[in-house]
Design a protein around this motif. Structure first.
Motif, mmCIF file in Angstrom:
data_model
loop_
_atom_site.group_PDB
_atom_site.id
_atom_site.type_symbol
_atom_site.label_atom_id
_atom_site.label_comp_id
_atom_site.label_asym_id
_atom_site.label_seq_id
_atom_site.Cartn_x
_atom_site.Cartn_y
_atom_site.Cartn_z
ATOM 1 N N LYS A 51 -92.593 71.972 -93.042
ATOM 2 C CA LYS A 51 -92.791 70.580 -93.429
ATOM 3 C C LYS A 51 -94.206 70.353 -93.962
ATOM 4 C CE LYS A 51 -89.448 68.803 -90.056
ATOM 5 N NZ LYS A 51 -89.282 68.006 -88.812
ATOM 6 N N ARG A 78 -94.326 71.693 -97.521
ATOM 7 C CA ARG A 78 -93.642 70.812 -98.461
ATOM 8 C C ARG A 78 -94.499 69.593 -98.787
ATOM 9 N NH1 ARG A 78 -87.643 70.740 -95.537
ATOM 10 N NH2 ARG A 78 -86.900 72.749 -96.326
ATOM 11 N N GLY A 113 -77.868 73.365 -101.027
ATOM 12 C CA GLY A 113 -78.740 73.349 -99.859
ATOM 13 C C GLY A 113 -78.076 74.105 -98.726
ATOM 14 N N ASP A 166 -80.590 64.550 -95.340
ATOM 15 C CA ASP A 166 -81.740 65.414 -95.575
ATOM 16 C C ASP A 166 -81.452 66.496 -96.599
ATOM 17 O OD1 ASP A 166 -83.109 63.928 -93.786
ATOM 18 O OD2 ASP A 166 -83.219 65.439 -92.203
ATOM 19 N N THR A 219 -86.325 67.958 -104.712
ATOM 20 C CA THR A 219 -87.395 68.891 -105.090
ATOM 21 C C THR A 219 -86.999 69.760 -106.272
ATOM 22 O OG1 THR A 219 -86.608 70.632 -103.580
ATOM 23 C CG2 THR A 219 -88.153 69.003 -102.682
ATOM 24 N N TRP A 241 -82.909 71.741 -93.777
ATOM 25 C CA TRP A 241 -82.241 72.074 -95.028
ATOM 26 C C TRP A 241 -83.235 72.751 -95.967
ATOM 27 C CZ3 TRP A 241 -77.255 72.145 -95.156
ATOM 28 C CH2 TRP A 241 -76.510 71.233 -94.401
ATOM 29 N N VAL A 242 -82.778 73.811 -96.606
ATOM 30 C CA VAL A 242 -83.585 74.543 -97.585
ATOM 31 C C VAL A 242 -82.845 74.506 -98.916
ATOM 32 C CG1 VAL A 242 -84.628 76.763 -98.173
ATOM 33 C CG2 VAL A 242 -84.523 76.026 -95.780
ATOM 34 N N TRP A 243 -83.526 74.048 -99.964
ATOM 35 C CA TRP A 243 -82.880 73.858 -101.260
ATOM 36 C C TRP A 243 -82.995 75.121 -102.109
ATOM 37 C CZ3 TRP A 243 -79.363 71.127 -103.451
ATOM 38 C CH2 TRP A 243 -79.265 71.045 -104.836
ATOM 39 N N GLN A 303 -83.793 67.070 -99.905
ATOM 40 C CA GLN A 303 -84.354 68.329 -100.399
ATOM 41 C C GLN A 303 -83.923 68.621 -101.827
ATOM 42 O OE1 GLN A 303 -86.819 70.019 -99.011
ATOM 43 N NE2 GLN A 303 -86.708 68.274 -97.596
#
Length: 772
Positions: A346, A349, A332, A227, A234, A323-325, A231
């Motif tokens: 979600k 996104r 991440g 995951d 993006t 997870w945050v990019w 991310q």
């Protein structure tokens, strides 16, 4: 899986005699030699030879007779004996190992030699003793820290391009142990065009590390590393996105599907991105969707996440990690969210992908903007302002102007996205003007109508926005603003419950039960009393209603409470008798905020039903601190408006003076309420302020605030007291000879304020300006 006896015997023989290689290799005994470790091993009680001779099993006897003494030897013996099923002897070996004081480097070396599997087994094997899980965790933690060391990760990534296959394999295995640090390090190199020669090897390594995608997880967390790479897709860097999509396609990562649709259908990109995205989709789903199919898929997915958010908001407990990019640094990071917030993230996104796939469709654009506003409003706290930096939902919405913000506001309301509606109202308050509340047909504008909304936070947001817009002439619905400010001002800091029961004695019994849980409670004996009290106070957390209530009966009472915006969102508990229990359950079955239960009879039953009712309110419930903030804001604004009657006289604030007078009794609101009463400057306001001044049981600071407000009121409107009230005030001053100095000074300042209007008329009787 059991190791073969043949292998075990060979390993045991290796333990039995020192290896000539170890004698020559300085790394063979990394812990300072067997001699150095022999003393602590002996101290911990190595099994004597005669005990070993008593052991009938030849393999166990050979392991024990080898006299393992170094950490590596002891752990190897533990592993052999665990595999062989002799946990009793394995525990003896482990106890010797655990008695040693090992450095972090020694722990890391043990992990490098034996890998994680053995230590995970030790955490689950109770026959090794209570200390085994702790020891195993210390090894795993030390290995994790070492594996994630940035210099080590960088060296391993460089080793991926080594011509020696064995060294490349070792680097890949060690990068898997590095987990997120290893993945992030490889992604950063993929983003570096200057290291293009390494990119192929790194993509291969990523696929190798992540191939068992469902199995590769952070220790102690159910967060797939795949995951993280999803991310990364993006990213705004097209070259990195191509690299990431290539990896995701080779992994056939189904969770990447929403992020692959837009680049796959992009007809304007000239780089390899669309082709790579299409190939990845073919690998994942076996077909290429049309644009229409992609839009349907993304919209349904976004709305499903919003449904999940609403369900979680109604009290579903739990949390998860996502997870945050970070696109600026190409890394991440994992963040913990409760289930409601995770669903919103979600949804945002997914709706973003939908909007960018078809930016010309208004429905998709509104869905994205409303969801973005709701996400930032909810994550930042519904009572806090939106962040306003570049790229935030506020900045995006403000850039689109008033008309589109109004459309997003309407969309959010229609789709039950209260947080999104609140965010849109906040934007309107900043970018709009008074024409937003003006209408040609005389009906209240949509913004003014929100002053009567059932959601208290939305009402408050609408009041804040209109006050920012600052209309200075009457508009349709202007009376709603004064009504809302008065409603908010009457809030206290206590959690309150309304108990409606025809029997006074039982109602008081329930009040006592609630008091044990920290609630203050009011009682009503009829349906009409219940409605009147419920409308008067904004502090009720829920209402308890007896099925025997009358005037009106319970069914009509519930309908009236749900029709009024002040009580529409309050949880209600119907206390039913045994004879009417089934009928009450049927009555409330279609109202998610109302439940039926047997009459309360004990602290435990009260606690259970109270928890159920509060869970029904979910995040819509305001705590005492937020209610107090609303009240302070409302009183401050009432004072501001009352201080400029030539501009804001159309609000008719005097009509709501009683709410301000009631707030004066709340020690947390005294300053603001006193100031507002002084500016309202009515006869009743002056009397109320004087009453507080004369209450010696109240804190002196509260009395002084009332005194200052009284003086301001007299200066503004003159003395509005009767002759008898003025003379009584002189008597109180004369009786204060034995009072404290501060009280004497305060009472003296009141007489000064009373006499001030007559100072210019020396022949007038001091302080007597009106007749009874």
């Amino acid at each position: 899986m059991m190791t073969s006896p043949f292998k075990l015997t060979l390993v045991a023989l290796c333990l039995a005699a020192p290896s000539p290689v170890f004698a020559q290799d300085p790394f063979g005994d990394p812990f300072g030699g067997a001699a150095a470790a022999a003393a602590p091993a002996a101290a911990s009680g190595t099994q004597p030879a005669d005990k070993a001779d008593e052991e009938e099993d030849p393999l166990v006897r050979s392991v024990v007779n080898s006299k393992p003494s170094t950490p590596v030897e002891l752990l190897r013996a533990v592993e052999i004996l665990m595999d062989y099923g002799r946990l009793d002897v394995a525990k003896q070996m482990f106890d010797q190992l655990n008695a040693m004081t090992l450095t972090p480097n020694q722990l890391v070396d043990l992990h490098n030699r034996f890998r994680s599997g053995l230590f995970f087994r030790m955490t689950r094997e109770p026959r090794l003793g209570a200390a085994a899980p702790t020891f195993a965790k210390s090894v795993l933690d030390a290995a994790k820290r070492a594996a994630q060391d940035r210099d080590r990760v960088a060296a391993l990534i460089g080793q991926l391009s080594d011509p020696d296959p064995a060294r490349r394999y070792t680097a890949t295995v060690d990068l898997r142990e590095a987990q997120a640090a290893g993945i992030n390090g490889m992604l950063q190199v993929l983003a570096d065009a200057g290291r293009a020669s390494e990119h192929r090897a790194i993509r291969d390594a990523l696929v190798s590390v992540l191939t068992p995608a469902a199995e590769v997880r952070l220790r102690n967390e159910s967060l797939p590393l795949t995951d993280l790479v999803v991310q990364a897709a993006t990213t705004s860097d097209p070259a990195l996105q191509v690299q990431v999509m290539t990896v995701l396609g080779r992994l056939a990562a189904r969770e990447a599907t929403p992020l692959l649709l837009r680049p796959a259908l992009d007809q304007e990109r000239t780089d390899p991105g669309p082709r790579v995205a299409r190939q990845a989709l073919l690998n994942i789903v076996g077909a290429l969707p049309t644009r229409h199919e992609a839009e349907i898929y993304l919209e349904r997915r976004a709305r499903r996440y919003l449904d999940d958010q609403r369900a979680a908001a109604q009290g579903v407990q739990g949390s998860t990690r996502l997870w945050v990019w970070d696109d600026a640094n190409h890394v991440g990071t994992s963040r913990e969210f409760d289930l409601e917030h995770a669903a919103l993230v979600k949804a945002r996104r997914t709706s973003r992908e939908l909007h960018l796939l078809n930016p010309d469709t208004a429905r998709y654009r509104r869905l994205y903007l409303a969801t973005a506003l709701q996400t930032e409003k909810t994550l930042g706290g519904l009572s806090s302002p939106l962040p306003r930096d570049d790229g935030t939902a506020f900045a995006q919405m403000a850039a689109r102007g008033v008309q589109e913000t109004l459309e997003v506001f309407e969309f959010a309301l229609a789709n039950d996205q209260i947080g999104g509606a609140m965010g849109a109202v906040e934007v309107l308050g900043d970018i709009g003007d008074p024409t937003l509340v003006a209408t040609a047909d005389g009906r209240p504008s949509r913004l003014a109508a929100m002053l009567l909304h059932e959601n208290r936070r939305l009402r408050f947001a609408a009041a804040q926005a209109i006050l920012k817009l600052d209309p200075q002439s009457p508009y349709p619905g202007s009376s709603f603003l004064a009504e809302t400010l008065a409603y908010l001002a009457s809030s206290g800091s206590q959690r309150r419950v309304l108990v409606a029961h025809p029997r006074i004695d039982y109602g008081q019994f329930v009040v006592g039960l609630l008091r044990h849980l920290g609630f203050a409670a009011d009682t009503a004996q009829t349906g009409m009393q219940t409605i009147k009290l419920a409308h008067a106070s904004p502090d009720y957390q829920f209402i308890l209603v007896s099925d025997a209530i009358d005037g009106p009966a319970v069914s009509e009472l519930l309908q009236q409470l749900r029709r009024d915006p002040r009580t529409r969102s309050l949880p209600i508990g119907v206390m039913s008798r045994q004879t009417s229990a089934r009928r009450m359950e049927h009555l409330v079955q279609d109202d998610p905020l109302t439940i039926s239960f047997p009459r309360l009879h004990s602290p435990e039953s009260t606690r259970i039903q109270t928890r159920r009712l509060l869970e029904r309110a979910g995040r819509g419930r305001l705590d005492s601190e937020e209610r107090l903030q609303h009240a302070q804001f409302a009183l401050t604004e009432i004072a501001r408006l009352a201080g400029q009657p030539e501009t804001y006289g159309f609000y008719d604030l005097i009509r709501h003076e009683s709410a301000v007078r009631e707030a004066l009794a709340n020690s947390f609101l005294t300053d603001q309420a006193a100031t507002a009463l002084g500016l309202l400057a009515t006869p009743e306001a002056q009397r109320t302020l004087l009453e507080l001044v004369n209450q010696r049981a109240r804190p002196i600071f509260a009395r002084q605030a009332a005194g200052q407000a009284f003086a301001a009121s007299v200066q503004r409107r003159g003395i509005l007291l009767t002759r008898g009230e003025i003379l009584a005030q002189y008597d109180r001053y004369n009786e204060s000879a034995t009072a404290d100095v501060e009280t004497q000074q305060l009472l003296g300042s009141i007489l000064d304020a009373i006499e001030a209007p007559t100072q210019s008329q020396p022949d007038a009787e001091p302080g007597i300006a009106t007749e009874e």
